[in-house]
Design a protein around this motif. Structure first.
Motif, short mmCIF file in Angstrom:
data_model
loop_
_atom_site.label_atom_id
_atom_site.label_comp_id
_atom_site.label_asym_id
_atom_site.label_seq_id
_atom_site.Cartn_x
_atom_site.Cartn_y
_atom_site.Cartn_z
N GLY A 1 -5.57 4.54 -7.82
CA GLY A 1 -7.09 3.97 -7.22
C GLY A 1 -7.70 3.02 -8.23
O GLY A 1 -8.26 2.09 -7.83
N ALA A 2 -7.54 3.11 -9.33
CA ALA A 2 -8.11 2.25 -10.47
C ALA A 2 -7.45 0.95 -10.41
O ALA A 2 -8.09 -0.21 -10.47
N VAL A 3 -6.26 0.88 -10.44
CA VAL A 3 -5.37 -0.21 -10.40
C VAL A 3 -5.49 -0.78 -9.14
O VAL A 3 -5.71 -2.10 -9.14
N ALA A 4 -5.36 -0.14 -7.96
CA ALA A 4 -5.68 -0.90 -6.69
C ALA A 4 -7.09 -1.44 -6.60
O ALA A 4 -7.25 -2.71 -6.03
N LEU A 5 -8.06 -0.81 -7.25
CA LEU A 5 -9.60 -1.44 -7.14
C LEU A 5 -9.49 -2.64 -8.06
O LEU A 5 -10.36 -3.60 -7.52
N VAL B 1 1.26 -1.95 -1.18
CA VAL B 1 0.38 -0.79 -1.37
C VAL B 1 0.33 -0.06 -0.22
O VAL B 1 0.44 1.17 -0.29
N LEU B 2 0.02 -0.64 1.18
CA LEU B 2 -0.01 0.34 2.32
C LEU B 2 1.14 1.01 2.61
O LEU B 2 1.19 2.11 3.05
N ARG B 3 2.22 0.12 2.50
CA ARG B 3 3.63 0.74 2.74
C ARG B 3 3.94 1.96 1.81
O ARG B 3 4.50 3.07 2.18
N ALA B 4 3.57 1.67 0.75
CA ALA B 4 3.89 2.99 -0.52
C ALA B 4 2.89 4.23 0.15
O ALA B 4 3.26 5.17 0.04
N CYS B 5 1.51 3.78 0.57
CA CYS B 5 0.82 5.02 0.94
C CYS B 5 1.33 5.64 2.02
O CYS B 5 1.26 6.88 2.35
N PRO C 1 4.69 5.49 -8.73
CA PRO C 1 5.53 4.40 -9.28
C PRO C 1 6.92 4.44 -8.10
O PRO C 1 7.51 3.45 -7.72
N VAL C 2 7.39 5.55 -7.86
CA VAL C 2 8.68 5.46 -7.02
C VAL C 2 8.30 5.05 -5.50
O VAL C 2 9.10 4.19 -4.96
N ALA C 3 7.37 5.19 -5.00
CA ALA C 3 6.65 4.76 -3.62
C ALA C 3 6.50 3.34 -3.69
O ALA C 3 6.96 2.64 -2.76
N LEU C 4 6.00 3.04 -4.79
CA LEU C 4 5.62 1.32 -4.73
C LEU C 4 6.94 0.66 -4.86
O LEU C 4 7.40 -0.32 -4.20
N ARG C 5 7.93 1.17 -5.79
CA ARG C 5 9.03 0.52 -5.74
C ARG C 5 9.86 0.55 -4.37
O ARG C 5 10.52 -0.37 -3.81
#
Length: 206
Positions: A81-85, A123-127, A137-141
């Motif tokens: 959340g901090a990185v996204a913000l 980011v949205l597709r990772a969510c 990290p896995v979800a983002l990759r």
């Protein structure tokens, strides 16, 4: 997400209307959970997970949403959340500077908007990916790979975001319900990707 149960005897509303009501309740719960800002990625990820569970006959209710969110909250979620913000604030600052009339601003605004849109899609597709419940990290990759390989799905994600933003702009109270339909759209795109990959794997020569 096409499987639905049959309407029970005496039931006033069918399963599709029930799912619609559940989506709205999950959306409101997600909006409330996003208020601290740092919890936004985890809140949206949880909404996608709860709505995905509807395909497995698990309840997609606000109560289950808060139960899953409470069990999963961890330092990694707050860090995400901090990185996204920070990224969102940096992007907004860059666009503000570009709109201030600085030299070369028009040339900078286009690439900055494209980079921001691409990052937002990832980011949205990772969510929407199940991996986001345990390992960002896995979800983002995986989401970055999906964004490149499944451009149609990425376009649908952008369309869903634009639709949610338009609805919120037209009627401000809808902003508190928009996360539900947005999470449903993200989940549908990910389910579509999974089904597409399964078909391709089945058709591939052994």
């Amino acid at each position: 997400m096409t499987r639905t149960r049959q309407r029970e005897a005496g039931e006033v509303f069918g399963p599709r209307m029930t799912l619609f009501a559940d989506v709205l309740s999950v959306g409101l719960a997600t909006a409330v959970s996003c208020l601290p800002l740092l919890t936004a990625p985890a809140a949206l990820s949880t909404a996608c997970a709860v709505l995905r569970g509807a395909t497995e006959d698990r309840p997609a209710t606000a109560g289950r949403y808060f139960s899953v969110l409470r069990r999963r909250m961890r330092l990694g979620d707050l860090t995400a959340g901090a990185v996204a913000l920070a990224g969102a604030l940096l992007f907004a600052a860059d666009l503000a500077l570009a709109g201030a009339g600085l030299p070369g601003a028009p040339l900078f605004a286009g690439p900055a908007a494209a980079i921001g849109a691409a990052a937002g899609v990832v980011v949205l597709r990772a969510c929407a990916r199940p991996e986001s419940l345990t390992a960002w990290p896995v979800a983002l990759r995986q989401a970055a790979r999906d964004a490149v390989q499944d451009t149609g799905g990425s376009a649908l994600v952008l369309l869903a975001v634009a639709t949610a933003a338009l609805c919120a702009w037209m009627l401000v109270p809808l902003a508190f319900l928009a996360p539900g339909p947005l999470a449903l759209a993200l989940t549908a795109v990910d389910v579509r990707r999974t089904a597409r990959n399964a078909v391709l794997s089945a058709d591939a020569p052994s």
